[in-house]
Enzyme design. Structure first.
Site, PDB file in Angstrom:
ATOM      1  N   SER A  72       3.094 -11.166  38.561  1.00 15.91           N
ATOM      2  CA  SER A  72       1.644 -10.589  38.738  1.00 15.91           C
ATOM      3  C   SER A  72       1.342 -11.894  38.655  1.00 15.91           C
ATOM      4  O   SER A  72      -0.248 -11.867  38.895  1.00 15.91           O
ATOM      5  CB  SER A  72       1.089  -9.608  37.512  1.00 15.91           C
ATOM      6  OG  SER A  72       1.638 -10.531  36.337  1.00 15.91           O
ATOM      7  N   GLY A  73       1.722 -13.092  38.522  1.00 20.29           N
ATOM      8  CA  GLY A  73       0.928 -14.539  38.103  1.00 20.29           C
ATOM      9  C   GLY A  73       0.242 -14.360  36.956  1.00 20.29           C
ATOM     10  O   GLY A  73      -0.531 -15.851  36.381  1.00 20.29           O
ATOM     11  N   GLU A 130      -1.586  -9.115   4.177  1.00 18.50           N
ATOM     12  CA  GLU A 130      -1.420  -9.574   5.558  1.00 18.50           C
ATOM     13  C   GLU A 130      -2.829  -9.416   6.683  1.00 18.50           C
ATOM     14  O   GLU A 130      -2.488 -10.105   7.528  1.00 18.50           O
ATOM     15  CB  GLU A 130      -0.540  -8.386   6.624  1.00 18.50           C
ATOM     16  CG  GLU A 130      -0.927  -6.346   6.602  1.00 18.50           C
ATOM     17  CD  GLU A 130      -1.154  -5.715   5.688  1.00 18.50           C
ATOM     18  OE1 GLU A 130      -0.825  -6.181   4.174  1.00 18.50           O
ATOM     19  OE2 GLU A 130      -0.756  -4.694   5.872  1.00 18.50           O
ATOM     20  N   HIS A 175      -4.106  -4.624   0.621  1.00 21.59           N
ATOM     21  CA  HIS A 175      -3.267  -5.872   2.081  1.00 21.59           C
ATOM     22  C   HIS A 175      -2.837  -6.903   2.435  1.00 21.59           C
ATOM     23  O   HIS A 175      -4.000  -7.298   2.275  1.00 21.59           O
ATOM     24  CB  HIS A 175      -3.781  -5.152   3.192  1.00 21.59           C
ATOM     25  CG  HIS A 175      -3.535  -3.228   3.676  1.00 21.59           C
ATOM     26  ND1 HIS A 175      -2.159  -3.101   3.984  1.00 21.59           N
ATOM     27  CD2 HIS A 175      -4.061  -2.250   2.878  1.00 21.59           C
ATOM     28  CE1 HIS A 175      -2.677  -1.825   4.166  1.00 21.59           C
ATOM     29  NE2 HIS A 175      -3.443  -1.105   3.677  1.00 21.59           N
ATOM     30  N   VAL A 189       0.364 -14.845  32.937  1.00 25.78           N
ATOM     31  CA  VAL A 189       1.372 -15.209  31.754  1.00 25.78           C
ATOM     32  C   VAL A 189       2.663 -14.890  31.972  1.00 25.78           C
ATOM     33  O   VAL A 189       3.581 -14.763  31.769  1.00 25.78           O
ATOM     34  CB  VAL A 189       0.099 -15.598  30.742  1.00 25.78           C
ATOM     35  CG1 VAL A 189       1.358 -16.496  29.713  1.00 25.78           C
ATOM     36  CG2 VAL A 189      -0.845 -16.342  30.647  1.00 25.78           C
ATOM     37  N   ASP A 190       2.464 -12.784  31.250  1.00 24.73           N
ATOM     38  CA  ASP A 190       3.066 -12.578  30.248  1.00 24.73           C
ATOM     39  C   ASP A 190       5.245 -12.799  32.103  1.00 24.73           C
ATOM     40  O   ASP A 190       5.894 -13.207  31.181  1.00 24.73           O
ATOM     41  CB  ASP A 190       3.084 -11.360  29.761  1.00 24.73           C
ATOM     42  CG  ASP A 190       1.618 -11.253  29.868  1.00 24.73           C
ATOM     43  OD1 ASP A 190       1.816 -12.883  28.836  1.00 24.73           O
ATOM     44  OD2 ASP A 190       0.616 -10.007  28.842  1.00 24.73           O
ATOM     45  N   SER A 191       4.236 -12.095  32.709  1.00 23.97           N
ATOM     46  CA  SER A 191       5.655 -12.072  33.758  1.00 23.97           C
ATOM     47  C   SER A 191       6.201 -13.364  33.774  1.00 23.97           C
ATOM     48  O   SER A 191       7.457 -13.291  34.330  1.00 23.97           O
ATOM     49  CB  SER A 191       5.339 -11.221  34.681  1.00 23.97           C
ATOM     50  OG  SER A 191       4.305 -11.723  35.795  1.00 23.97           O
ATOM     51  N   SER A 192       5.208 -14.114  34.037  1.00 26.44           N
ATOM     52  CA  SER A 192       5.922 -15.652  34.314  1.00 26.44           C
ATOM     53  C   SER A 192       6.500 -16.176  33.136  1.00 26.44           C
ATOM     54  O   SER A 192       7.685 -16.419  33.661  1.00 26.44           O
ATOM     55  CB  SER A 192       4.789 -16.828  34.709  1.00 26.44           C
ATOM     56  OG  SER A 192       4.025 -16.390  36.010  1.00 26.44           O
ATOM     57  N   CYS A 204       1.255  -1.533  -0.315  1.00 23.56           N
ATOM     58  CA  CYS A 204       0.039  -0.258  -0.003  1.00 23.56           C
ATOM     59  C   CYS A 204       0.436   0.807  -0.115  1.00 23.56           C
ATOM     60  O   CYS A 204       1.577   1.671  -1.201  1.00 23.56           O
ATOM     61  CB  CYS A 204      -0.671   0.188   0.997  1.00 23.56           C
ATOM     62  SG  CYS A 204      -2.545   1.326   0.646  1.00 23.56           S
TER      63      CYS A 204
END
Ligand code: XMP
Length: 529
Positions: free
Chosen positions: A239-240, A187, A185, A242-245, A91
């Site tokens: 934090s418990g 994508e 596009h 998923v990301d921080s774990s 584009c």
């Protein structure tokens, strides 16, 4: 070898995506990774530095809300066109490439033809490497367009390989230099063959093997973390979620006991959450974990606070105070690890040449790095949520943990409108656990983005046995979403909700009525405060 050389040598073969601020740039990265090729996005103003670091095997130029004919609109570094590697312009990317290489782009209002928005059909007029094994000359294919401006004269060396009613240069190619441009596009999912076209670009045109995987990502990141941290100390607020774990486990694999995790129990957690985190980190992974029991501090500060913003501010500030105090107790740290994800990093790119990136920082421990003079370690910065989940599985996290619904930093406090007390938190924890147990038992957990109970500051009259009750109302919420920005209500069967309501009223003392929240986002938000 200096640090820069080392990091050069450990990056896998990659594609550099130059972001001009399109809403869907992230999807390009996704499609490329789905094709088994590592990619990174760089805002156009930082693209040269990214190129030097990554030494990519191909470049993709994104779309943009800007207009090529406008003065000050962004350009790709001219040197990219002399780098001798394949380039795909999408584009705006197609238009800017055409303009920079000697072609012409005109605004829709000047051509008098307007733009094309939404579904469109193109006709393939010539075979080209981008279409290899996919589209053939003479075929018609559906694509998704969103453009006002268009290329009206392509640059020397290019030819038209597909055309549509609204965009005579729907796809252009310079096979010799391996430069390609699509007005549509590829994508977005509304271009059904788009993922395959992008896979063609990275495999057949750029010659990449497509063997990149989460296992490779894990190895690359482990080396990068070691390089960044050296023998420094890293602290991570868990934090418990998923990301921080996942960030913590990955960093621990890289640097072992140089990492300390701190988990603040603010008394606003879900049922058994603290125990689950302790078991996971101490017993399963043997990661040094400091658990701070700060319930009293949070609850006393929340007494009498009913305004949602006041609650959030108090919790955020107190979290940082507690974390800071614990960090000092263990002798401080040089680095702070965060589970920042890609969608949190690049929110928007300024295409006017001003400050190039707006960084959204909505993390639990935001504000700490400056206060404690720490550098950030953010190994998940390039990933989307589901990719983090895949990495978590790669690191051995059980499915049940990896697939957990998001949980907000302020915890149950924003699910208890009105004053938050320990008693109310305890009631809510029980109701919430029953609701989620029912959802799991019905096999619905993974189909739902987020489900939780809220406790209303309202008492209503009921009858149980032969007696009158006067207790609280519990609200149930469940939504589907892809990113939390918009959400639809999950359409449970009435019998499922009736079953939950019966169990909650029977098993949770203090609740005698259950309601279901039928509000989508917008106009509602997912959380109640
Ligand atoms: P809303 O309520 O704004 O929530 O529709 C969108 C998503 O963000 C989560 N959320 C938060 N997460 N800290 C967080 O870490 C917060 O302060 C916070 N507030 C909302 C919410 O759970 C949902 O997934």
């Amino acid at each position: 070898m200096d640090a820069q050389q080392q990091s050069d040598s450990i990056l896998p073969d990659s594609i550099l995506i130059v972001d001009f601020g399109s809403q869907v740039t992230q999807l390009i990265a996704r499609r490329v990774r789905e094709a088994g090729v590592y990619s990174e996005i760089a805002p156009f103003g930082m693209a040269e530095a990214a190129f030097e670091r990554m030494k990519p095997k191909g470049i993709i130029l994104s779309g943009s809300p800007a207009s090529v004919p406008d003065e000050g609109s962004p350009r790709a570094p001219q040197s990219f066109f002399e780098a001798g590697i394949p380039i795909l312009g999408i584009c705006y990317g197609q238009q800017v490439m055409s303009q920079q290489l000697g072609g012409e782009v005109r605004p829709g209002h000047e051509t008098g033809e307007g733009g094309e928005f939404g579904r469109a059909y193109l006709t393939v007029t010539k075979d080209c490497a981008l279409f290899d094994g996919l589209w053939k000359e003479g075929e018609r294919h559906q694509v998704w367009m969103s453009h006002g401006d268009k290329v009206t004269q392509f640059a020397p060396g290019f030819e038209i390989v597909a055309t549509s009613d609204g965009a005579p240069f729907a796809v252009i190619a310079d096979e010799e230099r391996q430069f390609y441009g699509t007005q549509f596009h590829p994508e977005v999912v509304h271009t059904p063959d788009g993922g395959k076209l992008l896979a063609n670009f990275v495999h057949r045109v750029c010659g990449l093997t497509g063997d990149w995987s989460m296992a490779a990502y894990r190895d690359t990141k482990i080396r990068e973390i070691r390089e960044q941290v050296g023998d420094g100390k890293v602290i991570c607020g868990l934090s418990g979620g998923v990301d921080s774990s996942v960030a913590a486990i990955l960093i621990h694999e890289a640097i072992g006991d140089q990492l300390t995790c701190v988990f603040v129990d603010h008394g606003l957690l879900r049922l058994n959450e603290r125990e689950q985190v302790e078991t996971m980190f101490r017993d399963h992974y043997n990661i040094p974990l400091v658990v701070v029991d700060a319930e009293e501090q949070f609850m006393s500060g929340l007494a009498g606070v009913t305004d949602p913003e006041a609650k959030r501010k108090f919790i955020g500030k107190t979290f940082i105070d507690v974390f800071d105090a614990e960090a000092k107790k263990i002798g401080g740290a040089d680095f702070l690890a965060q589970g920042t994800l890609y969608p949190d990093v690049i929110e928007s790119v300024s295409f006017t040449g001003g400050p190039s990136v707006t960084i959204k920082s909505h993390h639990n421990v935001g504000g700490l790095p400056e206060r404690m003079n720490m550098q950030l370690v953010e190994p998940l910065r390039e990933l989307f949520k589901d990719e983090v989940r895949a990495l978590g599985r790669e690191l051995g996290l059980p499915d049940q943990f990896v697939g957990r619904h998001p949980f907000p930093g302020p915890g149950l406090a924003i699910r208890i409108p009105g004053e938050v007390t320990k008693e109310r938190c305890d009631i809510l924890r029980k109701a919430d656990a029953i609701y989620l147990e029912e959802i799991r038992n019905a096999g619905l957990y993974d189909a739902i983005w987020q489900a939780f109970a809220v406790l209303l500051p309202v008492k209503t009259v009921g009858v149980m046995g032969d007696g009158r009750t006067y207790d609280s109302v519990c609200g149930l919420r469940a939504v589907t979403s892809t990113d939390g920005m918009t959400a639809d209500v999950y359409p449970f069967d009435a019998s499922f909700l009736t079953g939950c309501a019966t169990r909650i009223v029977n098993e949770v003392q203090g609740v005698n009525r259950v309601v279901y929240d039928y509000t989508s986002k917008p106009p509602g938000t997912i959380e109640w405060e």
